[in-house]
Design an enzyme around this catalytic site. Sequence first.
Site, PDB file in Angstrom:
ATOM      1  N   ASN A 209       0.847  -1.201   0.000  1.00 32.01           N
ATOM      2  CA  ASN A 209       0.000   0.000   0.000  1.00 32.01           C
ATOM      3  C   ASN A 209       0.877   1.244   0.000  1.00 32.01           C
ATOM      4  OD1 ASN A 209       0.565   0.796   2.848  1.00 32.01           O
ATOM      5  ND2 ASN A 209      -0.314  -1.240   3.208  1.00 32.01           N
ATOM      6  N   ASP A 278      -4.291  -6.062   4.958  1.00 36.16           N
ATOM      7  CA  ASP A 278      -5.390  -6.819   5.572  1.00 36.16           C
ATOM      8  C   ASP A 278      -5.454  -8.243   5.048  1.00 36.16           C
ATOM      9  OD1 ASP A 278      -6.341  -4.795   7.222  1.00 36.16           O
ATOM     10  OD2 ASP A 278      -7.333  -3.818   5.532  1.00 36.16           O
ATOM     11  N   LYS A 288       8.307 -17.314 -10.739  1.00 39.25           N
ATOM     12  CA  LYS A 288       7.554 -16.190 -11.316  1.00 39.25           C
ATOM     13  C   LYS A 288       6.346 -16.718 -12.104  1.00 39.25           C
ATOM     14  CE  LYS A 288       8.007 -12.302 -14.400  1.00 39.25           C
ATOM     15  NZ  LYS A 288       8.823 -11.631 -15.398  1.00 39.25           N
ATOM     16  N   ASP A 305      -4.962  -9.342  12.888  1.00 37.64           N
ATOM     17  CA  ASP A 305      -4.928  -7.928  13.276  1.00 37.64           C
ATOM     18  C   ASP A 305      -3.949  -7.773  14.453  1.00 37.64           C
ATOM     19  OD1 ASP A 305      -5.491  -5.385  14.480  1.00 37.64           O
ATOM     20  OD2 ASP A 305      -7.288  -5.320  13.224  1.00 37.64           O
ATOM     21  N   ILE A 306      -2.797  -7.194  14.180  1.00 35.25           N
ATOM     22  CA  ILE A 306      -1.728  -7.111  15.195  1.00 35.25           C
ATOM     23  C   ILE A 306      -2.183  -6.266  16.381  1.00 35.25           C
ATOM     24  CG2 ILE A 306       0.669  -6.410  15.600  1.00 35.25           C
ATOM     25  CD1 ILE A 306       1.077  -6.727  12.523  1.00 35.25           C
ATOM     26  N   PHE A 322      -4.204   3.630  14.704  1.00 30.64           N
ATOM     27  CA  PHE A 322      -4.409   4.681  13.712  1.00 30.64           C
ATOM     28  C   PHE A 322      -5.510   4.210  12.774  1.00 30.64           C
ATOM     29  CE2 PHE A 322      -1.178   8.076  13.780  1.00 30.64           C
ATOM     30  CZ  PHE A 322      -0.448   7.651  14.882  1.00 30.64           C
ATOM     31  N   LYS A 336     -13.807   1.346  15.438  1.00 30.33           N
ATOM     32  CA  LYS A 336     -12.573   0.542  15.585  1.00 30.33           C
ATOM     33  C   LYS A 336     -12.050   0.595  17.018  1.00 30.33           C
ATOM     34  CE  LYS A 336     -11.155   0.936  10.901  1.00 30.33           C
ATOM     35  NZ  LYS A 336     -10.337   1.551   9.893  1.00 30.33           N
ATOM     36  N   LYS A 340     -11.818  -3.069  18.566  1.00 26.20           N
ATOM     37  CA  LYS A 340     -10.473  -3.611  18.844  1.00 26.20           C
ATOM     38  C   LYS A 340     -10.098  -3.432  20.309  1.00 26.20           C
ATOM     39  CE  LYS A 340      -8.851  -2.653  14.150  1.00 26.20           C
ATOM     40  NZ  LYS A 340      -7.704  -2.723  13.263  1.00 26.20           N
TER      41      LYS A 340
HETATM   42  O1  C5P Z   1      -8.968  -1.957  10.792  1.00 27.78           O
HETATM   43  P1  C5P Z   1      -7.935  -1.017  10.252  1.00 27.78           P
HETATM   44  O2  C5P Z   1      -6.910  -1.712   9.388  1.00 27.78           O
HETATM   45  O3  C5P Z   1      -8.469   0.200   9.586  1.00 27.78           O
HETATM   46  O4  C5P Z   1      -7.192  -0.490  11.565  1.00 27.78           O
HETATM   47  C1  C5P Z   1      -6.059   0.303  11.488  1.00 27.78           C
HETATM   48  C2  C5P Z   1      -5.235   0.092  12.732  1.00 27.78           C
HETATM   49  O5  C5P Z   1      -5.049  -1.296  12.982  1.00 27.78           O
HETATM   50  C3  C5P Z   1      -3.845   0.646  12.582  1.00 27.78           C
HETATM   51  O6  C5P Z   1      -3.420   1.088  13.854  1.00 27.78           O
HETATM   52  C4  C5P Z   1      -3.033  -0.551  12.111  1.00 27.78           C
HETATM   53  O7  C5P Z   1      -1.666  -0.429  12.459  1.00 27.78           O
HETATM   54  C5  C5P Z   1      -3.694  -1.671  12.852  1.00 27.78           C
HETATM   55  N1  C5P Z   1      -3.693  -2.958  12.130  1.00 27.78           N
HETATM   56  C6  C5P Z   1      -2.915  -4.001  12.591  1.00 27.78           C
HETATM   57  N2  C5P Z   1      -2.926  -5.219  11.969  1.00 27.78           N
HETATM   58  C7  C5P Z   1      -3.707  -5.433  10.885  1.00 27.78           C
HETATM   59  C8  C5P Z   1      -4.514  -4.379  10.379  1.00 27.78           C
HETATM   60  C9  C5P Z   1      -4.475  -3.154  11.027  1.00 27.78           C
HETATM   61  O8  C5P Z   1      -2.189  -3.815  13.578  1.00 27.78           O
HETATM   62  N3  C5P Z   1      -3.697  -6.621  10.287  1.00 27.78           N
END
Ligand code: C5P
Length: 413
Positions: A209, A278, A288, A305-306, A322, A336, A340
């Site tokens: 991204n 995501d 390749k 989701d970390i 963020f 969120k 979360k």
């Molecule tokens: O749900 P979304 O991706 O919009 O949330 C954004 C927040 O979640 C950011 O703080 C991003 O660093 C964290 N995040 C994460 N792991 C993921 C997706 C998002 O830590 N797989």
Amino acid sequence: MNIVLGITGGIAAYKTPELVRRLRGRGADVQIVMTASAEEFVTATALQAVSGRPVRSNLWDQKAEAAMGHIELARWADVVLIAPATAEIMARLAGGAAPDLLTTLCLATEAKIAIAPAMNHVMWSNPAVQSNRELLEERGIMILGPEHGSQACGETGAGRMLEPDDIAAAVCAADLGGNATAGLLAGRTVLVTAGPTREPIDPVRYITNRSSGKMGYAMARAAAAQGARVVLISGPVNLEDPHGVEVHRVETAEQMHVETHRNISEVDIFIGAAAVSDYRPTETAPQKIKKQEETMTLKLIRSEDILASVARLDHAPFTVGFAAETENVRDYARGKLEDKRLDMIVANRVGDDCGFDHDDNTVDVLWPNGEKAFPMTAKSELAHTLIELIAERFESMRGDDTQPELSVISARD
Ligand code: C5P
């Protein structure tokens, strides 16, 4: 903390008004002493405006000496910081020469001396300069930098002055024997994730991204500036490692997840500023992929989701997320925050003029029972304000922790 900031004649002197602002932002009083050659690169008028004190440059200025003589000034200083420090000033300090006000002050002071060298990389590696550096270090002078990177002369190498923020952070965080303020996060550990992730499709292609990592890096710098130990887990970005920050580089979301949890146990504050992919391809092709059909389909699977996984831990640190949105910014962000189970979320709109890859940002910060809007500001500036707010909320939650039952309800629900 009283800082005499000595400015010598190198191109990096153009960054010193910013350095003065950074030092004053940490509560320091700054008295500037310029050499004659520094005046070729930055004006005394600008420096007087940002420091709020008349600039000193001449040892023989009777009016200035009558106000605060050079010996008085040498005693007033808790720290003498020279930035940028040229090869010339290093040689003068090493030799004990005192032909002007700054060098005279350095001989007359009992304060700690710190220098931030800045010069062409060939000059920096010259044996004469290196032996002066060693001598100054042996005498207890603190050497800040220089950094490796592109230089004003168009070449690349070691010799760039550290960024003003890093210099201010190092001077204010170090035990310099003065009244140095330790910072709002002294003794705390902050873990920051930053940048994008790369999810490989085959050995030459990946999904990623537009995140530049600038906001996360600025948060790491700002936390370090407030005295925290900072661990930065970074996806692939084009940014220099922030000074004094422990940087762990990763590529994929999975690696970022593993690295985060490997480092989380001592962490007080977790800031998830990374734009984590995501989804990732369910499989990475070993070779390749050749073009064959007119269309092709990639099968993707959700990444862990970390941020949410950290917030769910039994002894979760204070978690800050963020949220980059293109519409309904505050509503989505509050969703969120709740889903979360975060302690705070920083929501920003991404558009043509802000967000990804821009130096400026405008954000809304939300927490369980409050919120605050911040106007468009440079990311580095904004990061300092955000870290102050995070430190304030973190402390107030720790205060709540003395009444455990109540805190769980107010902080999480
Ligand atoms: O749900 P979304 O991706 O919009 O949330 C954004 C927040 O979640 C950011 O703080 C991003 O660093 C964290 N995040 C994460 N792991 C993921 C997706 C998002 O830590 N797989």
